[in-house]
Scaffold this active site. Sequence first.
Site, PDB file in Angstrom:
ATOM      1  N   GLU A   1       4.645 -56.082 -54.566  1.00  0.00           N
ATOM      2  CA  GLU A   1       5.302 -54.807 -54.867  1.00  0.00           C
ATOM      3  C   GLU A   1       4.322 -53.646 -54.796  1.00  0.00           C
ATOM      4  O   GLU A   1       3.126 -53.822 -55.018  1.00  0.00           O
ATOM      5  CB  GLU A   1       5.874 -54.849 -56.294  1.00  0.00           C
ATOM      6  CG  GLU A   1       7.336 -55.111 -56.365  1.00  0.00           C
ATOM      7  CD  GLU A   1       8.192 -53.997 -55.774  1.00  0.00           C
ATOM      8  OE1 GLU A   1       7.706 -53.167 -54.978  1.00  0.00           O
ATOM      9  OE2 GLU A   1       9.366 -53.963 -56.126  1.00  0.00           O
ATOM     10  N   ASP A   2       4.847 -52.466 -54.532  1.00  0.00           N
ATOM     11  CA  ASP A   2       4.000 -51.274 -54.591  1.00  0.00           C
ATOM     12  C   ASP A   2       3.872 -50.766 -56.025  1.00  0.00           C
ATOM     13  O   ASP A   2       2.811 -50.320 -56.431  1.00  0.00           O
ATOM     14  CB  ASP A   2       4.515 -50.180 -53.646  1.00  0.00           C
ATOM     15  CG  ASP A   2       5.996 -49.889 -53.820  1.00  0.00           C
ATOM     16  OD1 ASP A   2       6.703 -50.725 -54.420  1.00  0.00           O
ATOM     17  OD2 ASP A   2       6.459 -48.835 -53.366  1.00  0.00           O
TER      18      ASP A   2
ATOM     19  N   ASP B   1       7.738 -49.961 -62.536  1.00  0.00           N
ATOM     20  CA  ASP B   1       7.956 -48.782 -63.383  1.00  0.00           C
ATOM     21  C   ASP B   1       8.825 -49.184 -64.585  1.00  0.00           C
ATOM     22  O   ASP B   1       8.300 -49.620 -65.616  1.00  0.00           O
ATOM     23  CB  ASP B   1       8.602 -47.690 -62.521  1.00  0.00           C
ATOM     24  CG  ASP B   1       8.770 -46.369 -63.241  1.00  0.00           C
ATOM     25  OD1 ASP B   1       8.397 -46.263 -64.419  1.00  0.00           O
ATOM     26  OD2 ASP B   1       9.290 -45.412 -62.627  1.00  0.00           O
TER      27      ASP B   1
ATOM     28  N   PHE C   1       4.958 -38.883 -61.197  1.00  0.00           N
ATOM     29  CA  PHE C   1       5.678 -39.294 -59.996  1.00  0.00           C
ATOM     30  C   PHE C   1       4.702 -39.361 -58.837  1.00  0.00           C
ATOM     31  O   PHE C   1       4.137 -38.353 -58.428  1.00  0.00           O
ATOM     32  CB  PHE C   1       6.848 -38.370 -59.679  1.00  0.00           C
ATOM     33  CG  PHE C   1       7.722 -38.959 -58.601  1.00  0.00           C
ATOM     34  CD1 PHE C   1       8.609 -39.982 -58.900  1.00  0.00           C
ATOM     35  CD2 PHE C   1       7.597 -38.555 -57.288  1.00  0.00           C
ATOM     36  CE1 PHE C   1       9.377 -40.581 -57.911  1.00  0.00           C
ATOM     37  CE2 PHE C   1       8.366 -39.149 -56.277  1.00  0.00           C
ATOM     38  CZ  PHE C   1       9.252 -40.158 -56.603  1.00  0.00           C
TER      39      PHE C   1
ATOM     40  N   ARG D   1       5.569 -41.893 -47.281  1.00  0.00           N
ATOM     41  CA  ARG D   1       5.181 -43.309 -47.311  1.00  0.00           C
ATOM     42  C   ARG D   1       3.918 -43.569 -46.495  1.00  0.00           C
ATOM     43  O   ARG D   1       3.217 -44.541 -46.721  1.00  0.00           O
ATOM     44  CB  ARG D   1       6.300 -44.191 -46.721  1.00  0.00           C
ATOM     45  CG  ARG D   1       7.564 -44.247 -47.555  1.00  0.00           C
ATOM     46  CD  ARG D   1       8.454 -45.374 -47.037  1.00  0.00           C
ATOM     47  NE  ARG D   1       9.828 -45.271 -47.475  1.00  0.00           N
ATOM     48  CZ  ARG D   1      10.304 -45.753 -48.613  1.00  0.00           C
ATOM     49  NH1 ARG D   1       9.510 -46.369 -49.452  1.00  0.00           N
ATOM     50  NH2 ARG D   1      11.579 -45.636 -48.924  1.00  0.00           N
TER      51      ARG D   1
HETATM   52  C1  PRP Z   1      10.607 -48.972 -56.010  1.00  0.00           C
HETATM   53  C2  PRP Z   1       9.500 -50.006 -55.970  1.00  0.00           C
HETATM   54  C3  PRP Z   1      10.073 -51.141 -56.773  1.00  0.00           C
HETATM   55  C4  PRP Z   1      10.938 -50.451 -57.787  1.00  0.00           C
HETATM   56  C5  PRP Z   1      10.188 -50.404 -59.079  1.00  0.00           C
HETATM   57  O1  PRP Z   1      11.480 -49.251 -54.968  1.00  0.00           O
HETATM   58  O2  PRP Z   1       9.175 -50.398 -54.672  1.00  0.00           O
HETATM   59  O3  PRP Z   1      10.833 -52.016 -55.982  1.00  0.00           O
HETATM   60  O4  PRP Z   1      11.204 -49.141 -57.281  1.00  0.00           O
HETATM   61  O5  PRP Z   1      10.885 -49.665 -60.011  1.00  0.00           O
HETATM   62  P1  PRP Z   1      11.407 -50.258 -61.398  1.00  0.00           P
HETATM   63  O6  PRP Z   1      10.281 -50.991 -62.056  1.00  0.00           O
HETATM   64  O7  PRP Z   1      11.778 -48.991 -62.151  1.00  0.00           O
HETATM   65  O8  PRP Z   1      12.601 -51.115 -61.134  1.00  0.00           O
HETATM   66  P2  PRP Z   1      12.668 -48.273 -54.510  1.00  0.00           P
HETATM   67  O9  PRP Z   1      13.933 -48.689 -55.183  1.00  0.00           O
HETATM   68  O10 PRP Z   1      12.241 -46.851 -54.693  1.00  0.00           O
HETATM   69  O11 PRP Z   1      12.820 -48.602 -52.977  1.00  0.00           O
HETATM   70  P3  PRP Z   1      11.758 -48.420 -51.770  1.00  0.00           P
HETATM   71  O12 PRP Z   1      10.692 -49.477 -51.943  1.00  0.00           O
HETATM   72  O13 PRP Z   1      12.562 -48.615 -50.534  1.00  0.00           O
HETATM   73  O14 PRP Z   1      11.179 -47.017 -51.873  1.00  0.00           O
END
Ligand code: PRP
Length: 179
Positions: A98-99, A102, A151, A164
């Site tokens: 994961e990136d 949160d 953010f 990105r």
């Molecule tokens: C982001 C990130 C995680 C998630 C984490 O993805 O890559 O998957 O949010 O957030 P959380 O802990 O609050 O659940 P996003 O839904 O923005 O999709 P993306 O990777 O396509 O930008």
Amino acid sequence: MHHDVSEILVSEKDIQAICERLGKQLTIDYRDKNPLLVGLLKGCVPFLSDLARKIDLSVEIAYMSVSSYHGGITSSGDVKIKMDLDFSLTNRNVLIVEDIVDTGKTLDTIVKLFKHRGAKSVKVVTLLDKPEGRVVPFLPDYIGQTIPKAFVVGYGLDYDEIYRNLPYVGILKPEVYTK
Ligand code: PRP
């Protein structure tokens, strides 16, 4: 630095060091475990690409597309599967890449789902951990860097699908998302 970014939190050099450190650790921990790396699109792409090349084992890679932000700056917590895996998880040692973690809702949901699908083990490696954002308790198994509640964009992370491709992780200026 991009003009919409106020501060660099994780530089290119930091990211390289994180990938090397985590790659070494994962090479030790997953020896003889035939790991399946699962990237959650789209934010995982740069990190998975750099991290996987630092894991000195034969690994398989799969992708799944989930979303919870839907274009805003805070998580809706409503996890949607947009594209499912094309791999069976039965008896696999799965490492989710994961990136960012949160609120924890995405990973909490996906880890439970993968266990339900028969994975032998499910662990999470995340580049960024934002513990102050947690809504559900969730502790990633491997963390690149812990960050404050701001953010952030870059290196896979977006705001409305932009930024990105920045090679670093930076704080987005609030005027960008309040205008
Ligand atoms: C982001 C990130 C995680 C998630 C984490 O993805 O890559 O998957 O949010 O957030 P959380 O802990 O609050 O659940 P996003 O839904 O923005 O999709 P993306 O990777 O396509 O930008």
